[in-house]
Design a protein around this motif. Sequence first.
Motif, mmCIF file in Angstrom:
data_model
loop_
_atom_site.group_PDB
_atom_site.id
_atom_site.type_symbol
_atom_site.label_atom_id
_atom_site.label_comp_id
_atom_site.label_asym_id
_atom_site.label_seq_id
_atom_site.Cartn_x
_atom_site.Cartn_y
_atom_site.Cartn_z
ATOM 1 N N VAL A 41 4.463 15.829 5.596
ATOM 2 C CA VAL A 41 5.282 14.617 5.454
ATOM 3 C C VAL A 41 4.600 13.445 6.160
ATOM 4 O O VAL A 41 4.508 12.351 5.607
ATOM 5 C CB VAL A 41 6.719 14.838 5.995
ATOM 6 C CG1 VAL A 41 7.494 13.530 6.014
ATOM 7 C CG2 VAL A 41 7.449 15.868 5.163
ATOM 8 N N LYS A 42 4.100 13.708 7.353
ATOM 9 C CA LYS A 42 3.435 12.637 8.103
ATOM 10 C C LYS A 42 2.195 12.138 7.359
ATOM 11 O O LYS A 42 1.965 10.932 7.258
ATOM 12 C CB LYS A 42 3.072 13.117 9.506
ATOM 13 C CG LYS A 42 2.586 12.001 10.413
ATOM 14 C CD LYS A 42 2.450 12.481 11.839
ATOM 15 C CE LYS A 42 3.751 12.160 12.525
ATOM 16 N NZ LYS A 42 3.728 12.354 13.962
ATOM 17 N N ALA A 43 1.412 13.044 6.803
ATOM 18 C CA ALA A 43 0.227 12.656 6.051
ATOM 19 C C ALA A 43 0.612 11.885 4.779
ATOM 20 O O ALA A 43 -0.024 10.897 4.426
ATOM 21 C CB ALA A 43 -0.589 13.894 5.688
ATOM 22 N N PHE A 44 1.667 12.328 4.119
ATOM 23 C CA PHE A 44 2.156 11.645 2.920
ATOM 24 C C PHE A 44 2.587 10.218 3.269
ATOM 25 O O PHE A 44 2.250 9.268 2.560
ATOM 26 C CB PHE A 44 3.327 12.435 2.321
ATOM 27 C CG PHE A 44 3.943 11.805 1.110
ATOM 28 C CD1 PHE A 44 3.359 11.950 -0.136
ATOM 29 C CD2 PHE A 44 5.117 11.074 1.209
ATOM 30 C CE1 PHE A 44 3.929 11.378 -1.260
ATOM 31 C CE2 PHE A 44 5.694 10.498 0.092
ATOM 32 C CZ PHE A 44 5.097 10.653 -1.145
ATOM 33 N N CYS A 45 3.322 10.077 4.361
ATOM 34 C CA CYS A 45 3.778 8.756 4.803
ATOM 35 C C CYS A 45 2.591 7.847 5.135
ATOM 36 O O CYS A 45 2.599 6.660 4.790
ATOM 37 C CB CYS A 45 4.688 8.878 6.017
ATOM 38 S SG CYS A 45 6.279 9.612 5.632
ATOM 39 N N LYS A 46 1.605 8.405 5.786
ATOM 40 C CA LYS A 46 0.435 7.613 6.156
ATOM 41 C C LYS A 46 -0.329 7.164 4.913
ATOM 42 O O LYS A 46 -0.753 6.013 4.809
ATOM 43 C CB LYS A 46 -0.471 8.429 7.077
ATOM 44 C CG LYS A 46 -1.637 7.658 7.625
ATOM 45 C CD LYS A 46 -2.428 8.494 8.621
ATOM 46 C CE LYS A 46 -3.562 7.679 9.186
ATOM 47 N NZ LYS A 46 -4.348 8.429 10.158
ATOM 48 N N GLN A 47 -0.482 8.069 3.946
ATOM 49 C CA GLN A 47 -1.220 7.758 2.723
ATOM 50 C C GLN A 47 -0.543 6.643 1.924
ATOM 51 O O GLN A 47 -1.208 5.753 1.410
ATOM 52 C CB GLN A 47 -1.347 9.006 1.857
ATOM 53 C CG GLN A 47 -2.068 8.760 0.546
ATOM 54 C CD GLN A 47 -2.147 10.019 -0.310
ATOM 55 O OE1 GLN A 47 -1.745 11.096 0.097
ATOM 56 N NE2 GLN A 47 -2.671 9.869 -1.504
ATOM 57 N N TYR A 48 0.790 6.689 1.824
ATOM 58 C CA TYR A 48 1.517 5.717 0.997
ATOM 59 C C TYR A 48 2.213 4.619 1.810
ATOM 60 O O TYR A 48 2.982 3.839 1.265
ATOM 61 C CB TYR A 48 2.542 6.443 0.119
ATOM 62 C CG TYR A 48 1.882 7.266 -0.947
ATOM 63 C CD1 TYR A 48 1.377 6.673 -2.099
ATOM 64 C CD2 TYR A 48 1.738 8.647 -0.803
ATOM 65 C CE1 TYR A 48 0.758 7.425 -3.086
ATOM 66 C CE2 TYR A 48 1.127 9.410 -1.783
ATOM 67 C CZ TYR A 48 0.639 8.794 -2.914
ATOM 68 O OH TYR A 48 0.030 9.543 -3.885
ATOM 69 N N LEU A 49 1.932 4.586 3.121
ATOM 70 C CA LEU A 49 2.481 3.562 4.014
ATOM 71 C C LEU A 49 4.012 3.553 4.050
ATOM 72 O O LEU A 49 4.641 2.498 4.045
ATOM 73 C CB LEU A 49 1.946 2.176 3.634
ATOM 74 C CG LEU A 49 0.420 2.038 3.609
ATOM 75 C CD1 LEU A 49 0.019 0.670 3.085
ATOM 76 C CD2 LEU A 49 -0.178 2.313 4.966
#
Length: 126
Positions: A41-49
């Motif tokens: 989830v954290k990586a997904f959030c970082k990727q899509y801001l």
Amino acid sequence: MVPITEAVQPLGFPDPSLFVLYADVLRYIQYRLKLLGHGQVKAFCKQYLFPYTTVVNLKNSTLKRKEHLLLQRFLAALSFETTASRNPLSNGEEDRYLFLFPGKEELGKFKEQLAYIDSLTKAPPH
């Protein structure tokens, strides 16, 4: 009267059959978020801001307010371009926002995936 040119086109009426309710989009996105493994989830959030805390609250159904624009961004990240708008005929919170899909093909794909998600959640426990 101002003539209509190619630069200024009349605002057409959206096809009502291409709208999806906020609750349906929310259910779809929450399921997709729950598919992400620990730490993804954290990586997904970082990727899509995306704002991490808000996304976790969205995933856990603890949002304090409707996040229709965030859900629209999620749909775009999941390959569904939509237009989020306020429902002028809403009677309450549940149907306050609508998501307009650009065509029947995109809407059909979304509804097919949502039906699959719904079938999984209504299946009896093993």
